[in-house]
Design a protein around this motif. Structure first.
Motif, short mmCIF file in Angstrom:
data_model
loop_
_atom_site.label_atom_id
_atom_site.label_comp_id
_atom_site.label_asym_id
_atom_site.label_seq_id
_atom_site.Cartn_x
_atom_site.Cartn_y
_atom_site.Cartn_z
N ALA A 1 0.84 -1.20 0.00
CA ALA A 1 0.00 0.00 0.00
C ALA A 1 0.88 1.25 0.00
O ALA A 1 1.92 1.29 0.63
N THR A 2 0.44 2.24 -0.74
CA THR A 2 1.18 3.51 -0.76
C THR A 2 0.43 4.53 0.06
O THR A 2 -0.79 4.48 0.19
N ASN A 3 1.16 5.46 0.61
CA ASN A 3 0.59 6.54 1.40
C ASN A 3 0.45 7.75 0.48
O ASN A 3 1.45 8.40 0.17
N PRO A 4 -0.77 8.09 0.05
CA PRO A 4 -0.92 9.20 -0.90
C PRO A 4 -0.54 10.55 -0.30
O PRO A 4 -0.26 11.49 -1.04
N ARG A 5 -0.50 10.65 1.03
CA ARG A 5 -0.17 11.92 1.68
C ARG A 5 1.34 12.09 1.91
O ARG A 5 1.79 13.14 2.33
N LYS A 6 2.11 11.06 1.62
CA LYS A 6 3.56 11.11 1.86
C LYS A 6 4.24 12.31 1.20
O LYS A 6 5.10 12.93 1.81
N PRO A 7 3.87 12.69 -0.04
CA PRO A 7 4.52 13.86 -0.65
C PRO A 7 4.28 15.17 0.10
O PRO A 7 4.99 16.15 -0.12
#
Length: 195
Positions: free
Chosen positions: A122-128
């Motif tokens: 799973a990727t964290n869309p808020r990471k950027p």
């Protein structure tokens, strides 16, 4: 401001909003905030069918930050809990410019979410958004903390009553350059030697 709500080309609408911000009339802040509200569901989630409106909404949020419109802090803070990641990023940067402490809890929650570990594919869309939240928190408070745990501990132990330091006391290079230093992940001094 009426141009931003008109059916003109998207680039013209964005340019009109940017021009209003550069003029710097504080009375235009509430008008821009009202226009931003008119974008409805786009504020909650990015809509690929409305790329022009997306750019105008981002320009409106950016303009509120440029104008340092304190009356927009609540509206911008509310945007921090959406699924429209580009708009969230503009909101964070604008809140960092306005430097009003009433947005601290929203920024802290987003900083925590942006730094949440990724796992299981799973990727964290808020990471950027992590570099932006860190830069905004530092700019508002004058603190040099980094991790969400450090920020939450500081906030619970007296940070709620923080008064933003005078902007000139923040010192150093412009915020955009410092943000680059934070984003590069090598620490500010190491990265800024390039400049």
């Amino acid at each position: 401001a009426p141009i931003a709500a008109s059916p003109l080309a998207d680039a013209v609408r964005v340019a009109a909003v940017d021009a209003v911000a550069r003029i710097g009339d504080p009375k235009s802040g509430p008008v821009l905030g009202g226009l931003l509200s008119s974008f409805g569901g786009l504020l909650s989630s990015e809509n690929p069918n409305r790329p022009g409106d997306q750019k105008v909404a981002e320009a409106l949020v950016r303009a509120l930050g440029t104008l340092r419109d304190r009356s927009a802090v609540r509206q911008l803070t509310n945007l921090l809990i959406s699924n429209n990641i580009p708009l969230m990023g503009e909101s964070v940067r604008s809140l960092g410019k306005i430097r009003d402490t009433s947005c601290m809890e929203g920024l802290l929650k987003l900083h925590y979410a942006a730094n949440a570990p990724e796992g299981g594919g799973a990727t964290n869309p808020r990471k950027p958004l992590a570099p932006d939240t860190l830069a905004a928190l530092r700019r508002i408070t004058g603190q040099k903390l980094t991790t969400p745990d450090e920020w939450n501990k500081w906030y619970r132990s007296g940070g709620r009553g923080v008064v933003p330091p005078p902007e000139e006391s923040l010192g150093g290079l412009p915020p955009e350059v410092r943000l680059f230093g934070v984003y590069a992940g090598r620490g500010e001094l190491t990265t800024l030697r390039k400049f």
